[in-house]
Design an enzyme around this catalytic site. Structure first.
Site, PDB file in Angstrom:
ATOM      1  N   CYS A  14      -4.250  -0.523  -3.276  1.00 21.03           N
ATOM      2  CA  CYS A  14      -4.844   0.807  -3.413  1.00 21.03           C
ATOM      3  C   CYS A  14      -4.924   1.331  -4.838  1.00 21.03           C
ATOM      4  O   CYS A  14      -4.988   2.543  -5.057  1.00 21.03           O
ATOM      5  CB  CYS A  14      -4.070   1.798  -2.552  1.00 21.03           C
ATOM      6  SG  CYS A  14      -2.277   1.722  -2.806  1.00 21.03           S
ATOM      7  N   CYS A  37       0.861  -1.179   0.000  1.00 25.99           N
ATOM      8  CA  CYS A  37       0.000   0.000   0.000  1.00 25.99           C
ATOM      9  C   CYS A  37       0.902   1.234   0.000  1.00 25.99           C
ATOM     10  O   CYS A  37       2.126   1.127  -0.045  1.00 25.99           O
ATOM     11  CB  CYS A  37      -0.904  -0.010   1.233  1.00 25.99           C
ATOM     12  SG  CYS A  37      -2.461   0.847   0.989  1.00 25.99           S
TER      13      CYS A  37
END
Length: 550
Positions: A474, A396
């Site tokens: 993400c 992420c």
């Protein structure tokens, strides 16, 4: 990682060299260019040279721009808040001053003036440079801001009686009278100004230009300038005392002894206490550096106002930061050296407790996990013994919310998965490390998954060769370095970031991660593509299978 951040990485890497050059440059300027001292001392703020004040404010502002003030209320609500603050108060205001007083008496029994100055340094708790040391060591930025703020308030309220107690009653020194307004002004200037500037910057730029721009563009550019401010401050500080350092080197060397003993003892003892309490590394580093650091600008101002600018007390307070800078820089490198070992020991203890509890209660425990339990005598990074099955890393931006929850879910589901399905499980951040989001910890705890022993990590901590499956959380798959995709099963789950959103969003994202982790395990055990690879790009998954020849 942004280009600006890469271009300034040399500053961090060679910081000891730059600090050494700054110290030598300052001493030589002070010795051979006397006009520099007059220029730097021409004007002052709360009895501190304006150039030094500018440097202190400059180096603190970028660090305080990084503090996630919006999360501070959650920190205070956490179950560890009371213990964290209590530990900090006991160490900073009782243990540290007593240690400094003891070392001052043990090493300077025949130099009462220098001894009193050293005791003053021990009572003045750090509110400036500790932010730099904490950041360099990967400490907890939010807790550092809280502890610094608490220490600042206490300095206004109790510095005067504390200084009298340790200097006169405990230390047996001469009577001392401290101007309360001088202490208050020091705190307001050297903490209040950069703190207010950091808050205004964060709450004005983030909403208007977006959190992604602020975190990935603004902070990587402004962040490294705090080290430039540190180097500038060191040059000015050493140049103002160049003559006295060279001309009275014997006294300087004597005064350095209790300071070196103090910094090493306090730092080591605090780190050991945090390890015994199983405190995460980030918080342990923060506690240790806030304990070891001292508010030298306040100690200097008090010594000058109380004893006079040419007193031994004033000289010893000036020597304080000259010794503190290289010693604490060394402790930063020591902290980073022991970081992986500290985390390994703490995490294995936590995992061992979980496995032993499950075995005792009759819950299902995989043979691979029991093997892992038996092999804990080998101090190795997290899950390195879990080698059977596919190794997975969740990636992420900051390794704070989604990837941490995914690591927690997959480790939990691994316990019930077919043997040999899932091996090592990790998570990491693309643009650096942050801290595990307190709301993520709470939401996962409600699902009987404890993230409190997890910690934030940068992707550069790991090697691509250690993992079979790489999952971007993400929608930032394009930002994942190519070496992390070659020969891997690569997925981009493209889940919404719950940061700065209500708890309900964390719950929603957690459930999405739960479902995808279940499907990930099923697709691996059945040797097929995951069904979520059929989702639309907006809903979530770019999927690339691992090449069969790897």
């Amino acid at each position: 990682m942004s280009g600006s951040k890469k271009s300034l990485s040399w500053l961090n890497k060679l910081l000891p060299l730059w600090i050494l050059i700054a110290m030598v440059t300052g001493i030589l300027l002070g010795k051979f260019v006397p006009s520099v001292q007059a220029a730097f001392n021409q004007s002052t703020i709360v009895d501190v040279s304006v150039p030094i004040a500018v440097g202190l404010l400059w180096m603190m502002y970028p660090v305080l721009c990084k503090v996630r003030y919006e999360e501070l209320p959650q920190l205070f609500k956490s179950q560890h808040a009371v213990k964290t603050i209590t530990t900090s108060l006991l160490v900073n205001w009782i243990f540290c001053p007593f240690v400094m007083t003891a070392f001052a008496w043990a090493t300077l029994p025949d130099l009462p003036g220098f001894r009193e100055g050293i005791v003053l340094v021990g009572v003045a708790r750090c509110i400036a440079m500790v932010l730099i040391w904490n950041e360099l060591s990967g400490g907890d930025t939010e807790w550092c801001a809280i502890i610094v703020a608490v220490n600042s308030i206490l300095q206004v309220l109790i510095f005067s009686p504390a200084a009298y107690f340790f200097c006169v009653i405990v230390g047996g020194g001469s009577n001392i009278s401290i101007d309360l307004w001088l202490v208050t002004r020091s705190v307001l200037v050297f903490l209040g100004i950069p703190l207010l500037a950091g808050i205004v910057t964060r709450f004005s730029l983030r909403p208007t230009l977006g959190s992604k721009w602020y975190d990935e563009k603004f902070l990587p550019v402004i962040g490294p300038t705090s080290l430039l401010g540190l180097l500038y401050t060191i040059v000015v500080m050493f140049s103002l005392q160049g003559n006295r350092i060279i001309d009275d080197f014997g006294s300087v060397a004597r005064v350095a002894v209790p300071l070196v003993l103090y910094f090493g003892t306090v730092f080591t003892a605090t780190f050991a206490l945090c390890a015994l309490q199983r405190v995460p590394y980030e918080l342990a580093a923060t506690q240790s550096f806030t304990a070891a650091g001292n508010n030298f600008e306040l100690a200097i101002a008090i010594a000058i106002a109380t004893y006079g600018v040419n007193s031994q007390q004033a000289l010893s307070t000036v020597i304080g930061p000259l010794i503190e800078v290289p010693i604490l820089l060394g402790l930063v490198h020591l902290s980073l050296f022991i970081k992986d070992r500290y985390e390994s020991v703490r995490q294995r203890r936590a995992k061992n407790g979980d496995l032993e509890g499950q075995a005792a209660s009759g819950q299902s425990v995989l043979v691979s996990d029991l093997t892992h339990l038996e092999d804990t005598v080998n101090i190795m990074p997290n899950d390195e013994k879990a080698s059977s099955g596919s190794s997975v890393i969740f990636v992420c931006r900051m390794n704070s919310c989604r990837s941490q929850m995914a690591e927690g879910w997959l480790k939990t589901l691994r316990m019930k998965a077919p043997a040999g399905t899932i091996g090592r499980v990790e998570s990491a951040g693309l643009i650096g490390q942050s801290r595990v989001h307190p709301v993520a910890i709470k939401v996962m705890k409600d699902r009987d998954i404890d993230l409190s022993s997890q910690f934030s990590k940068g992707i550069d901590r790991f090697s691509p060769s250690d993992f079979d499956i790489v999952i971007s959380m993400c929608g930032c798959g394009a930002s994942v370095p190519e070496e992390w995709k070659i020969g891997k099963r690569f997925e981009d789950w493209n889940l919404e970031d719950p940061d700065e959103q209500p708890e309900e969003k964390f719950v929603e994202v957690s459930e999405q991660i739960h479902e995808r982790c279940q499907e990930l395990i099923a697709s691996i055990s059945e040797g097929r593509a995951p069904t979520y690879s059929l989702y639309s790009e907006a809903d979530g998954c770019a999927y690339r299978p691992r090449p069969k020849n790897t």
